[in-house]
Structures are given as structure tokens and as C-alpha cells.
Enzyme design. Sequence first.
Site, PDB file in Angstrom:
ATOM      1  N   ARG A  42       0.831  -1.219   0.000  1.00 50.66           N
ATOM      2  CA  ARG A  42       0.000   0.000   0.000  1.00 50.66           C
ATOM      3  C   ARG A  42       0.861   1.263   0.000  1.00 50.66           C
ATOM      4  O   ARG A  42       0.461   2.291  -0.548  1.00 50.66           O
ATOM      5  CB  ARG A  42      -0.931  -0.033   1.229  1.00 50.66           C
ATOM      6  CG  ARG A  42      -2.009   1.067   1.235  1.00 50.66           C
ATOM      7  CD  ARG A  42      -3.022   0.815   2.337  1.00 50.66           C
ATOM      8  NE  ARG A  42      -4.145   1.757   2.335  1.00 50.66           N
ATOM      9  CZ  ARG A  42      -4.221   2.815   3.146  1.00 50.66           C
ATOM     10  NH1 ARG A  42      -3.296   3.053   4.042  1.00 50.66           N
ATOM     11  NH2 ARG A  42      -5.262   3.626   3.078  1.00 50.66           N
ATOM     12  N   ILE A  68      -7.207   7.566  -0.851  1.00 49.36           N
ATOM     13  CA  ILE A  68      -7.131   6.111  -0.922  1.00 49.36           C
ATOM     14  C   ILE A  68      -7.940   5.644   0.287  1.00 49.36           C
ATOM     15  O   ILE A  68      -7.739   6.112   1.407  1.00 49.36           O
ATOM     16  CB  ILE A  68      -5.659   5.631  -0.901  1.00 49.36           C
ATOM     17  CG1 ILE A  68      -5.540   4.106  -0.912  1.00 49.36           C
ATOM     18  CG2 ILE A  68      -4.868   6.186   0.255  1.00 49.36           C
ATOM     19  CD1 ILE A  68      -4.085   3.619  -1.124  1.00 49.36           C
ATOM     20  N   SER A  69      -8.904   4.751   0.059  1.00 52.69           N
ATOM     21  CA  SER A  69      -9.832   4.366   1.132  1.00 52.69           C
ATOM     22  C   SER A  69      -9.089   3.710   2.296  1.00 52.69           C
ATOM     23  O   SER A  69      -8.016   3.134   2.129  1.00 52.69           O
ATOM     24  CB  SER A  69     -10.879   3.379   0.613  1.00 52.69           C
ATOM     25  OG  SER A  69     -11.581   3.925  -0.468  1.00 52.69           O
ATOM     26  N   GLN A  70      -9.709   3.795   3.458  1.00 48.89           N
ATOM     27  CA  GLN A  70      -9.198   3.130   4.664  1.00 48.89           C
ATOM     28  C   GLN A  70      -9.103   1.617   4.408  1.00 48.89           C
ATOM     29  O   GLN A  70     -10.008   1.040   3.800  1.00 48.89           O
ATOM     30  CB  GLN A  70     -10.220   3.428   5.757  1.00 48.89           C
ATOM     31  CG  GLN A  70      -9.916   2.908   7.107  1.00 48.89           C
ATOM     32  CD  GLN A  70     -11.045   3.254   8.074  1.00 48.89           C
ATOM     33  OE1 GLN A  70     -11.877   4.124   7.791  1.00 48.89           O
ATOM     34  NE2 GLN A  70     -11.074   2.581   9.186  1.00 48.89           N
TER      35      GLN A  70
END
Length: 220
Positions: A42, A68-70
Site C-alpha cells: 500500500r 485512498i480508502s481506509q
Amino acid sequence: MQRVIEGDSYKHKGLRVDLCNLLRQRGITDEAVLAAIGRVPRHLFMDRGLDALAYEDQALPIECGQTISQPRTVAFQTQLLAVRKDMKVLEIGTGSGYQTAVLCELGARVFSVERQKGLYDVAKARLAKMHYQAKCFLGDGYQGLAQMDYGPYDRILVTCGAPEVPQPLLRELKLGGVLVVPVGDGEQEMLRIVRTADEEWETTRCGDFRFVPMLEGRQF
Ligand code: SAH
């Protein structure tokens, strides 16, 4: 498949093991999804200055004012999607390409649409460099990819908050196909919609989330 990715390290791999344990504590049970998250670096999907935060369970800024999503949200949406190898998956909102890579790790054939050219360019190059085989498109994902002849899809995943269920996407699902979409202004309710017949869809409500909004049209 084991990939060797430049810029990844044992330290980062260790942080991903910790992240996966945290996601288990936070209710993620699908071990295939956790294994995929354990394989995707990530930290390489964001600015290097954010390296120290990359494996915290939080959303982080990317280019063009997006996020960027959790990780828990990525894991939760991917778990709801129930992807199996070789399924055709359409993703709306490529963003950094992180969720795209997670879907590729599950063996899906991924088609991903992004409306912002800046993000599309970066994510497409990044995924190719990491040898992820996703097909990236620049366009308005609300409309799906009907004009492109790749559909219908086994699974469709929307990673931005849609004002209402995008009707064109319902029609791009195969029979038995699943659409996971967060719907609402401000806060969104996660919906899991299954196409049960030609003109029938069944909806399950799966909790509240917060996403950047789905916007209309392309942005160059
Ligand atoms: N899946 C991404 C999340 C990015 S945030 C990741 O893992 O990084 C949501 C993304 O949806 C943003 O990049 C935003 O530009 C994009 N988006 C918003 N409306 C869209 C639309 N109508 N079509 C395609 N992408 C859209």
C-alpha cells in the site's frame, strides 16, 4: 502468485501482517481477502512522505484532492464482493490503483474506470510497473463501460459515494452478479445488490461509510 515489487521490503511486509491482524479484530473474516491485502504494498500507492502511515487503518490523501480508502473499507467492500478467480470485475474509481491491485491479487480480471486524468495516468503506469494486469479506462464510471463490449460483469465495485444507485451499472451485471456501492450524500450506506433475474435485483444494506463523492463527467 508471488510478485517481486521494487520498493517493497521485509519491514513493510511485517507492517502488513500487523494490519491484517487489526482487520481481523475489526471484523474482516475472509482469509483470501486478508491474504490479498497482505501482498499489496500500500505504501507504493501514495506519496513517499506518507510512508509511516501507509499501514495504519486510515484513509490518506492522493493526487487531485481524492483519497485512498481506509484499509478496513477496502477489505469490507472486497469481502462483500466475494470475488473468485477469473471473474470479470468492473471497478468505478481507480484512484491510486490500490483496490485494483487487491482485486488482481484475488485472481480477478479487472476493468477499472477513473474520471480524473491525473489519477488515471499515475495509476495505470503504477499498476503496469507492478505487473498487475488490470485494464484502466478514463471516463465517467456512472455510465459503466457498456460501450466497450467487455461486459457483462460478475462483480461491480464502486469506490466513490454515489448520489443514487447508478442504473446503467445494474444492467452491466451478469445474472447472479453482485454490485457493491456506497449510496448517499455526505454519509453513504453500503449496498450489496444481486441481479436475481433479467429485471430483478435484491438489495442488502451493509452499514454506514464515508467516501469522496461520485462526480459526473470526465475531468482532464
Ligand atoms: N479505489 C480507490 C479509491 C479512490 S477514491 C483507491 O484504492 O485508491 C474514489 C475515486 O473515484 C476518485 O479517484 C475519484 O476521482 C473517482 N471518481 C469519482 N466519480 C467518478 C466517476 N463518475 N467515474 C469514475 N471515477 C470517479
